[in-house]
Design an enzyme around this catalytic site. Structure first.
Site, PDB file in Angstrom:
ATOM      1  N   SER A 106       0.989  -1.208  -0.031  1.00 53.63           N
ATOM      2  CA  SER A 106      -0.137  -0.092  -0.214  1.00 53.63           C
ATOM      3  C   SER A 106       0.868   1.273   0.042  1.00 53.63           C
ATOM      4  N   THR A 147     -12.243   9.001  -1.051  1.00 52.60           N
ATOM      5  CA  THR A 147     -13.293   8.818  -0.329  1.00 52.60           C
ATOM      6  C   THR A 147     -13.779   9.605   0.686  1.00 52.60           C
ATOM      7  N   ILE A 178      -7.720   7.596   4.470  1.00 51.99           N
ATOM      8  CA  ILE A 178      -6.629   7.911   3.405  1.00 51.99           C
ATOM      9  C   ILE A 178      -5.401   7.349   3.905  1.00 51.99           C
ATOM     10  N   ALA A 258      -3.623   1.693  -9.918  1.00 49.31           N
ATOM     11  CA  ALA A 258      -3.396   0.999  -8.665  1.00 49.31           C
ATOM     12  C   ALA A 258      -4.264  -0.382  -8.275  1.00 49.31           C
ATOM     13  N   GLN A 295      -5.497 -36.785   2.963  1.00 49.84           N
ATOM     14  CA  GLN A 295      -5.942 -36.379   1.956  1.00 49.84           C
ATOM     15  C   GLN A 295      -6.714 -35.086   1.980  1.00 49.84           C
ATOM     16  N   GLU A 379     -10.010   0.404  -2.926  1.00 56.39           N
ATOM     17  CA  GLU A 379      -9.893   0.488  -4.576  1.00 56.39           C
ATOM     18  C   GLU A 379     -11.104  -0.012  -5.120  1.00 56.39           C
ATOM     19  N   ASP A 383     -17.739  -6.236  -4.356  1.00 60.51           N
ATOM     20  CA  ASP A 383     -19.241  -6.255  -5.026  1.00 60.51           C
ATOM     21  C   ASP A 383     -19.250  -5.192  -6.106  1.00 60.51           C
TER      22      ASP A 383
HETATM   23  P1  TGC Z   1     -18.983   6.491 -14.237  1.00 63.80           P
HETATM   24  O1  TGC Z   1     -20.423   7.150 -14.970  1.00 63.80           O
HETATM   25  O2  TGC Z   1     -19.073   4.918 -14.567  1.00 63.80           O
HETATM   26  O3  TGC Z   1     -17.699   6.914 -14.739  1.00 63.80           O
HETATM   27  C1  TGC Z   1     -17.411   8.312 -14.610  1.00 63.80           C
HETATM   28  C2  TGC Z   1     -16.090   8.655 -15.813  1.00 63.80           C
HETATM   29  O4  TGC Z   1     -15.106   7.951 -15.400  1.00 63.80           O
HETATM   30  C3  TGC Z   1     -14.684   6.866 -16.407  1.00 63.80           C
HETATM   31  N1  TGC Z   1     -14.283   5.733 -15.806  1.00 63.80           N
HETATM   32  C4  TGC Z   1     -12.925   5.292 -15.724  1.00 63.80           C
HETATM   33  N2  TGC Z   1     -11.837   6.054 -16.513  1.00 63.80           N
HETATM   34  C5  TGC Z   1     -10.746   5.217 -15.966  1.00 63.80           C
HETATM   35  N3  TGC Z   1     -10.562   4.340 -15.361  1.00 63.80           N
HETATM   36  C6  TGC Z   1     -11.482   3.454 -14.673  1.00 63.80           C
HETATM   37  N4  TGC Z   1     -11.609   2.459 -14.020  1.00 63.80           N
HETATM   38  C7  TGC Z   1     -12.856   4.096 -14.982  1.00 63.80           C
HETATM   39  N5  TGC Z   1     -14.349   4.070 -14.546  1.00 63.80           N
HETATM   40  C8  TGC Z   1     -14.917   4.530 -15.058  1.00 63.80           C
HETATM   41  C9  TGC Z   1     -16.211   6.622 -17.305  1.00 63.80           C
HETATM   42  O5  TGC Z   1     -15.975   6.294 -18.465  1.00 63.80           O
HETATM   43  C10 TGC Z   1     -16.653   8.072 -17.319  1.00 63.80           C
HETATM   44  O6  TGC Z   1     -15.897   8.804 -18.247  1.00 63.80           O
HETATM   45  P2  TGC Z   1     -16.672  10.016 -18.960  1.00 63.80           P
HETATM   46  O7  TGC Z   1     -15.644  10.597 -20.066  1.00 63.80           O
HETATM   47  O8  TGC Z   1     -17.834   9.420 -19.734  1.00 63.80           O
HETATM   48  O9  TGC Z   1     -16.816  11.195 -17.847  1.00 63.80           O
HETATM   49  O10 TGC Z   1     -19.188   6.978 -12.780  1.00 63.80           O
HETATM   50  P3  TGC Z   1     -20.013   6.272 -11.613  1.00 63.80           P
HETATM   51  O11 TGC Z   1     -20.349   7.595 -10.920  1.00 63.80           O
HETATM   52  O12 TGC Z   1     -21.311   5.594 -12.185  1.00 63.80           O
HETATM   53  O13 TGC Z   1     -19.386   5.326 -10.919  1.00 63.80           O
HETATM   54  C11 TGC Z   1     -19.276   4.138 -11.176  1.00 63.80           C
HETATM   55  C12 TGC Z   1     -18.146   3.349 -10.135  1.00 63.80           C
HETATM   56  C13 TGC Z   1     -19.040   2.867  -8.864  1.00 63.80           C
HETATM   57  C14 TGC Z   1     -17.758   1.987 -10.853  1.00 63.80           C
HETATM   58  C15 TGC Z   1     -16.988   4.052  -9.611  1.00 63.80           C
HETATM   59  O14 TGC Z   1     -17.242   5.321  -9.112  1.00 63.80           O
HETATM   60  C16 TGC Z   1     -16.043   3.196  -8.636  1.00 63.80           C
HETATM   61  O15 TGC Z   1     -15.142   2.773  -9.259  1.00 63.80           O
HETATM   62  N6  TGC Z   1     -16.504   3.150  -7.333  1.00 63.80           N
HETATM   63  C17 TGC Z   1     -15.460   2.560  -6.410  1.00 63.80           C
HETATM   64  C18 TGC Z   1     -14.687   3.541  -5.520  1.00 63.80           C
HETATM   65  C19 TGC Z   1     -13.246   3.315  -5.338  1.00 63.80           C
HETATM   66  O16 TGC Z   1     -12.700   2.384  -5.957  1.00 63.80           O
HETATM   67  N7  TGC Z   1     -12.580   4.099  -4.544  1.00 63.80           N
HETATM   68  C20 TGC Z   1     -11.399   4.173  -4.165  1.00 63.80           C
HETATM   69  C21 TGC Z   1     -10.762   4.982  -3.276  1.00 63.80           C
HETATM   70  S1  TGC Z   1      -8.912   5.083  -3.235  1.00 63.80           S
HETATM   71  C22 TGC Z   1      -8.529   3.837  -2.645  1.00 63.80           C
HETATM   72  O17 TGC Z   1      -9.147   2.983  -1.982  1.00 63.80           O
HETATM   73  C23 TGC Z   1      -7.044   3.650  -2.108  1.00 63.80           C
HETATM   74  S2  TGC Z   1      -6.656   2.572  -1.196  1.00 63.80           S
HETATM   75  C24 TGC Z   1      -4.917   2.711  -1.299  1.00 63.80           C
HETATM   76  C25 TGC Z   1      -4.263   1.802  -0.744  1.00 63.80           C
HETATM   77  O18 TGC Z   1      -3.819   1.648   0.666  1.00 63.80           O
HETATM   78  O19 TGC Z   1      -3.456   0.823  -1.503  1.00 63.80           O
HETATM   79  P1  FAD Z   2     -19.752   1.744   1.195  1.00 60.84           P
HETATM   80  O1  FAD Z   2     -19.310   2.463  -0.109  1.00 60.84           O
HETATM   81  O2  FAD Z   2     -20.417   2.443   2.172  1.00 60.84           O
HETATM   82  O3  FAD Z   2     -20.048   0.079   1.056  1.00 60.84           O
HETATM   83  C1  FAD Z   2     -20.563  -0.600   2.051  1.00 60.84           C
HETATM   84  C2  FAD Z   2     -21.326  -1.919   1.474  1.00 60.84           C
HETATM   85  O4  FAD Z   2     -22.166  -1.562   0.496  1.00 60.84           O
HETATM   86  C3  FAD Z   2     -19.957  -2.651   0.725  1.00 60.84           C
HETATM   87  O5  FAD Z   2     -20.074  -3.944   0.787  1.00 60.84           O
HETATM   88  C4  FAD Z   2     -20.572  -2.103  -0.953  1.00 60.84           C
HETATM   89  O6  FAD Z   2     -19.857  -3.396  -1.665  1.00 60.84           O
HETATM   90  C5  FAD Z   2     -21.796  -2.024  -0.623  1.00 60.84           C
HETATM   91  N1  FAD Z   2     -22.462  -1.229  -1.802  1.00 60.84           N
HETATM   92  C6  FAD Z   2     -22.273  -0.089  -1.932  1.00 60.84           C
HETATM   93  N2  FAD Z   2     -22.796   0.520  -3.222  1.00 60.84           N
HETATM   94  C7  FAD Z   2     -23.389  -0.824  -3.734  1.00 60.84           C
HETATM   95  C8  FAD Z   2     -24.193  -0.868  -4.860  1.00 60.84           C
HETATM   96  N3  FAD Z   2     -24.357   0.078  -5.854  1.00 60.84           N
HETATM   97  N4  FAD Z   2     -24.358  -2.264  -5.178  1.00 60.84           N
HETATM   98  C9  FAD Z   2     -24.165  -3.149  -4.465  1.00 60.84           C
HETATM   99  N5  FAD Z   2     -23.699  -2.990  -3.156  1.00 60.84           N
HETATM  100  C10 FAD Z   2     -23.101  -1.942  -2.911  1.00 60.84           C
HETATM  101  N6  FAD Z   2      -9.943   5.967  -0.051  1.00 60.84           N
HETATM  102  C11 FAD Z   2      -9.249   6.965  -0.571  1.00 60.84           C
HETATM  103  O7  FAD Z   2      -9.579   7.838  -1.376  1.00 60.84           O
HETATM  104  N7  FAD Z   2      -7.764   6.967  -0.445  1.00 60.84           N
HETATM  105  C12 FAD Z   2      -7.201   5.985   0.290  1.00 60.84           C
HETATM  106  O8  FAD Z   2      -5.929   6.079   0.311  1.00 60.84           O
HETATM  107  C13 FAD Z   2      -7.753   5.058   1.006  1.00 60.84           C
HETATM  108  N8  FAD Z   2      -7.125   3.891   1.811  1.00 60.84           N
HETATM  109  C14 FAD Z   2      -8.069   3.157   2.411  1.00 60.84           C
HETATM  110  C15 FAD Z   2      -7.360   2.583   3.584  1.00 60.84           C
HETATM  111  C16 FAD Z   2      -8.096   1.480   4.388  1.00 60.84           C
HETATM  112  C17 FAD Z   2      -7.337   0.843   5.299  1.00 60.84           C
HETATM  113  C18 FAD Z   2      -9.402   1.429   4.017  1.00 60.84           C
HETATM  114  C19 FAD Z   2     -10.452   0.489   4.765  1.00 60.84           C
HETATM  115  C20 FAD Z   2      -9.834   2.171   2.822  1.00 60.84           C
HETATM  116  C21 FAD Z   2      -9.343   3.139   2.183  1.00 60.84           C
HETATM  117  N9  FAD Z   2     -10.062   3.928   1.431  1.00 60.84           N
HETATM  118  C22 FAD Z   2      -9.305   4.912   0.603  1.00 60.84           C
HETATM  119  C23 FAD Z   2     -11.388   4.003   1.153  1.00 60.84           C
HETATM  120  C24 FAD Z   2     -11.975   2.755   0.361  1.00 60.84           C
HETATM  121  O9  FAD Z   2     -11.502   2.803  -1.017  1.00 60.84           O
HETATM  122  C25 FAD Z   2     -13.450   2.710   0.709  1.00 60.84           C
HETATM  123  O10 FAD Z   2     -13.541   2.043   1.994  1.00 60.84           O
HETATM  124  C26 FAD Z   2     -14.296   1.817  -0.377  1.00 60.84           C
HETATM  125  O11 FAD Z   2     -14.099   2.383  -1.520  1.00 60.84           O
HETATM  126  C27 FAD Z   2     -15.649   1.315   0.023  1.00 60.84           C
HETATM  127  O12 FAD Z   2     -16.481   2.600   0.488  1.00 60.84           O
HETATM  128  P2  FAD Z   2     -17.081   2.521   2.091  1.00 60.84           P
HETATM  129  O13 FAD Z   2     -15.950   2.076   2.907  1.00 60.84           O
HETATM  130  O14 FAD Z   2     -17.664   3.937   2.421  1.00 60.84           O
HETATM  131  O15 FAD Z   2     -18.345   1.506   1.800  1.00 60.84           O
END
Ligand code: TGC
Ligand code: FAD
Length: 400
Positions: A106, A147, A178, A258, A295, A379, A383
């Site tokens: 990470s 987030t 974060i 990522a 086994q 990330e 689901d």
């Molecule tokens: P949607 O309308 O589908 O998309 C908006 C625009 O984005 C484009 N797009 C992408 N582009 C590049 N890569 C991708 N993976 C893309 N996914 C979508 C899409 O084509 C569109 O472009 P445009 O030109 O038409 O505007 O957006 P939506 O609001 O319906 O959301 C879709 C959804 C649910 C899939 C998306 O929001 C999502 O992936 N949600 C999950 C959120 C998430 O992954 N958060 C992570 C936070 S960071 C983190 O967790 C870091 S952990 C770090 C660590 O410690 O390692």
């Molecule tokens: P929620 O979105 O509230 O989801 C809760 C549950 O509902 C999940 O099971 C989900 O799958 C389900 N759900 C939500 N929507 C739907 C749907 N449409 N259909 C079906 N099921 C659904 N974020 C950053 O921006 N930067 C970082 O560096 C970062 N680091 C992280 C480090 C750690 C240790 C952790 C725990 C999280 C980190 N995150 C970071 C945030 C992470 O990306 C979010 O926790 C993740 O995207 C899920 O969001 P949430 O926790 O709010 O869960």
């Protein structure tokens, strides 16, 4: 905390497992990069990781070493502070780091894919020159704020916002969960402008009204530091805004980068669990035989290496597509979801093979299992990635 602490017992014994001779698909450069990182993990991470995880401390002294082994932005051009290697090299480096610990991977994922990559891809030349070399060398630590407390899976709903104030924007809002935020020098922050468009900006530590309190109480990813980002009327000069992207596709394309690395990384955690379970199955005697002779133990081990091998093949192919610029976000989602779930299942089976010893920090298995619960969620949750695949194959959007 000093890192002159007790050596973990069974955490640094990993062996090579390459059931389908995948090494033949790797170049000399990939093998060299992998060997160097594996050795570094063995020397620097394995001896200390159990104790840092136990104490819920981040081994921040490792940031410099991660930079030195080229773990920050391996596929970003060298002139911008990266490693100038290909996507498979990036993958094998993440695999070896996560063999050590998901939290160590990470540290590198965030710095390279979520901080250096957006500045490299969407920043001005001036921003690139100012920040990338320092990030690549580990002089600056970065974090990525997408987030929010009320917007996790649905980042498009974010309420963090900027308002125009002459030569600056006034930033208000909060980010949650974060990675690295309490120790970061800069944060790449995503916020909505007055038209509701998502913009990225580089916020520096020390800007008035900006704080990054630590989140405590995690039972997962305990050797990684996690915090909030709080913005109270922070004056961000317009020169800090990333000029070359508007909209959610900005942060989502960083996530693609990522998530790709995590697909590889999860294999490393799985390999470490498998390796420990295989060794234990030959050493532990019950009913007068090694438990590996039963086994049911063989079934577990055979299924573990089968699933690891399938994940390796999936990921290698994804890497070849990524090298050609052809890996789609949906393909990356499939690999992230499959491989992290696979690793978690492998960890659970490995824990069973270790019996009671499996819940202790004598072995790496429980730590990996707890870490992988976070990796399954961040990330994009398990689901959400399923629904991305579902949308890709049906053409129907479950989110809209
Ligand atoms: P949607 O309308 O589908 O998309 C908006 C625009 O984005 C484009 N797009 C992408 N582009 C590049 N890569 C991708 N993976 C893309 N996914 C979508 C899409 O084509 C569109 O472009 P445009 O030109 O038409 O505007 O957006 P939506 O609001 O319906 O959301 C879709 C959804 C649910 C899939 C998306 O929001 C999502 O992936 N949600 C999950 C959120 C998430 O992954 N958060 C992570 C936070 S960071 C983190 O967790 C870091 S952990 C770090 C660590 O410690 O390692
Ligand atoms: P929620 O979105 O509230 O989801 C809760 C549950 O509902 C999940 O099971 C989900 O799958 C389900 N759900 C939500 N929507 C739907 C749907 N449409 N259909 C079906 N099921 C659904 N974020 C950053 O921006 N930067 C970082 O560096 C970062 N680091 C992280 C480090 C750690 C240790 C952790 C725990 C999280 C980190 N995150 C970071 C945030 C992470 O990306 C979010 O926790 C993740 O995207 C899920 O969001 P949430 O926790 O709010 O869960």
């Amino acid at each position: 905390m000093s890192h002159e602490i007790k050596k973990s017992s069974k955490t640094d014994q990993f062996e090579h497992h390459d059931y389908y001779l995948m090494d033949e698909l790797l170049s000399e450069d990939h093998l060299l990069a992998r060997a160097a990182v594996r050795e570094w993990v063995k020397q620097e991470v394995s001896p200390i990781i159990e104790e840092y995880a136990d104490k819920a401390k981040c081994p921040t002294h490792l940031f410099k070493g991660l930079a030195d082994i080229g773990a920050f932005g391996p596929s970003i051009p060298a002139e911008y502070g990266g490693g100038g290697m290909d996507e498979i090299a990036y993958g094998v480096i993440m695999q070896e780091l996560e063999r050590g610990d998901s939290g160590i991977r990470s540290m590198a994922s965030v710095q390279g894919s979520l901080v250096m990559y957006p500045i490299y891809r969407f920043g001005s030349e001036e921003q690139k020159r100012k920040y990338l070399p320092k990030l690549g060398s580990g002089e600056f630590i970065g974090c990525f704020g997408l987030t929010e407390p009320d917007y996790g899976s649905n980042p498009g709903g974010m309420i963090t916002n900027i308002k125009d104030d002459g030569d600056a924007y006034i930033l208000n809002g909060a980010k949650m969960w974060i990675t690295n935020s309490p120790v970061a020098d800069i944060a790449v922050v995503w916020a909505k402008d007055e038209e509701g468009k998502i913009r990225g900006m580089i916020v520096e530590k020390g800007m008035k009204g900006f704080s990054a309190p630590e989140i405590h109480g995690k039972w997962s990813l305990r050797a990684s530091i996690t915090g909030e980002l709080v913005f109270e009327d922070v004056r961000v000069p317009k020169s800090q805004v990333l000029p070359n992207v508007v909209g959610l596709k900005g942060p989502l394309s960083c996530l693609s980068k990522a998530r790709y690395g995590i697909a590889w990384g999860a294999i490393g955690a799985a390999l470490d669990c498998y390796d420990s379970a295989l060794r234990y199955s030959k050493e532990r005697i019950q009913f007068g035989k090694p438990i590996g002779q039963f086994q049911l133990t063989q079934k577990k081990l055979a299924e573990m290496i089968t699933e690891i091998t399938k994940a390796q093949l999936l990921t290698w192919r994804l890497g070849t597509l990524a090298n050609k610029g052809q890996a789609t976000p949906a393909q990356i989602s499939m690999a992230k979801r499959n491989n992290v779930h696979m690793a978690l299942e492998v960890a659970r089976e490995a824990r069973q093979i270790h019996g009671g010893m499996g819940i202790t920090n004598e072995y790496p298995v429980m730590r990996h299992m707890m870490n992988l619960e976070t990796v399954l969620t961040y990330e994009g949750t398990h689901d959400i990635h399923l629904l991305i695949t579902g949308m890709d194959v049906t053409g129907l959007n479950a989110f809209g």
